[in-house]
Enzyme design. Structure first.
Site, PDB file in Angstrom:
ATOM      1  N   SER A 154     -44.451  24.539-120.065  1.00 21.25           N
ATOM      2  CA  SER A 154     -44.912  25.733-120.312  1.00 21.25           C
ATOM      3  C   SER A 154     -44.765  26.277-121.808  1.00 21.25           C
ATOM      4  O   SER A 154     -44.794  25.468-122.697  1.00 21.25           O
ATOM      5  CB  SER A 154     -44.686  26.870-119.151  1.00 21.25           C
ATOM      6  OG  SER A 154     -45.500  27.956-119.324  1.00 21.25           O
ATOM      7  N   ASP A 249     -54.838  26.104-113.979  1.00 21.33           N
ATOM      8  CA  ASP A 249     -53.977  26.803-114.603  1.00 21.33           C
ATOM      9  C   ASP A 249     -54.489  27.433-116.217  1.00 21.33           C
ATOM     10  O   ASP A 249     -55.421  26.641-116.486  1.00 21.33           O
ATOM     11  CB  ASP A 249     -53.006  25.706-115.175  1.00 21.33           C
ATOM     12  CG  ASP A 249     -51.918  26.052-116.231  1.00 21.33           C
ATOM     13  OD1 ASP A 249     -51.730  27.183-116.442  1.00 21.33           O
ATOM     14  OD2 ASP A 249     -51.038  25.280-116.553  1.00 21.33           O
ATOM     15  N   HIS A 279     -49.982  25.796-112.239  1.00 16.18           N
ATOM     16  CA  HIS A 279     -48.980  25.892-113.201  1.00 16.18           C
ATOM     17  C   HIS A 279     -47.562  26.026-112.429  1.00 16.18           C
ATOM     18  O   HIS A 279     -47.500  26.670-111.377  1.00 16.18           O
ATOM     19  CB  HIS A 279     -49.336  27.222-113.867  1.00 16.18           C
ATOM     20  CG  HIS A 279     -48.293  27.385-115.285  1.00 16.18           C
ATOM     21  ND1 HIS A 279     -48.473  26.939-116.356  1.00 16.18           N
ATOM     22  CD2 HIS A 279     -46.915  27.881-115.242  1.00 16.18           C
ATOM     23  CE1 HIS A 279     -47.624  27.035-117.202  1.00 16.18           C
ATOM     24  NE2 HIS A 279     -46.586  27.737-116.565  1.00 16.18           N
TER      25      HIS A 279
END
Length: 317
Positions: A154, A249, A279
């Site tokens: 991320s 996501d 995610h």
């Protein structure tokens, strides 16, 4: 494909905690709430050591994981996720352990400064300093600086891509692989994956707006490749990459777009989308079957990259 039932179970568990969304609380409270989420433990490794290393504006804490074996080992410098606002050495601990054991490498997990207290470029500069330190001090880590990789999930994937760009621009350490797990690559909330997954799948569109607002010091920073790697003029010569994305996501499309740009620039890049996933699934080994599969793919890619970078032993006369 439909949302994986194991992913739905994780969403239900998180929702049952009754925590408010991050954009409705202070950064300090967001960090407390994130720490309250259940987290699977990682495997045992040979050694774990906390240290502080010199950074651009004071010491940077790191946690060093060493695998079983005699070494010298390859090195992976790992940058945790959390929107540059949350996350720390504890949240990254299970993933760092899996990467250390699975890839047979020393993992240097970086506790970079967080936004909004430290805005861009501070967190990226911390990560770059830690990467240079790992390369320069490889021998003391029983490691081999010629087999150095970077990675993150991320916001950490964003930082890994940025550090790869910085290393090239600054004649820094040679990086043999970048492991980019659902990376943030640009400020763009209009992609199809943002529309399709704006809410309901743990990472919401409003959360990403809040994270970016916390991280960037000005609108101009959104054009800086070290903040938004998609803005790089050229990606030629970048390290080989594995880019992992999840179907459900918001960040799916920008991660895959960056991977395609790497491919178009001639960089050996694999795009691996996990259908039915959300995610955060990379850090849920033991909770979801596909989390175990993606960890095997990631550590396999690291092992292959390290093997490809190994210097052959001299032939016997």
């Amino acid at each position: 494909m439909p949302l994986d039932p194991q992913a739905q179970a994780v969403i239900d568990t998180v929702n049952s905690l009754g925590l408010p969304p991050v954009w409705e609380v202070t950064p300090e409270q967001a960090r407390i709430n994130a720490a309250a989420r259940p987290r699977p433990a990682g495997p045992e490794v040979a050694a774990v050591e906390n240290r502080s290393i010199p950074g651009p504006d004071g010491d940077v804490p790191v946690r060093i994981y060493t695998p079983e074996g005699s070494g010298p080992f390859p090195i992976l410098v790992w940058y945790h996720g959390g929107g540059w606002v949350i996350g720390d050495l504890e949240s990254a601990d299970p993933t760092a352990r899996h990467l250390c054991k699975g890839a047979g490498c020393v993992v240097v997990s970086v506790d970079y400064r967080l936004a909004p207290e430290t805005k861009f470029p501070g967190p990226a500069e911390d990560c770059y300093a830690a990467t240079v330190w790992a390369a320069d001090n490889a021998a003391s880590l029983n490691a081999d600086s010629s087999r150095l990789a970077v990675g993150g999930d991320s916001a950490g994937g964003n930082l890994a891509a940025a550090i790869s760009l910085m290393a090239a621009d600054r004649s820094g350490p040679d990086i043999v692989h970048q492991l980019l797990v659902y990376p943030v690559t640009e400020v763009n909330y209009e992609t199809p994956s943002y529309s399709q997954n704006a809410e309901g799948f743990l990472l919401a569109r409003d959360a990403m707006i809040w994270y970016w607002d916390a991280y960037l010091a000005s609108d101009a920073d959104a054009e800086n490749p070290y903040a938004a790697p998609m803005k790089a003029g050229s990606l030629a010569g970048q390290p080989q990459a594995l880019v992992i994305t999840a179907e459900y996501d918001p960040l799916r499309d920008e991660g895959e777009a960056y991977a395609r740009r790497l491919q178009e620039a001639g960089v050996d890049t694999t795009i691996s989308r996990y259908d039915g996933m959300i995610h955060g699934f990379f850090g849920m080994v033991g909770v979801m079957d596909k989390s175990g599969q993606v960890m095997e793919e990631a550590t396999g890619a690291l092992r292959a990259a390290f093997a490809g970078a190994a210097v052959p032993a001299p032939a016997d006369d």
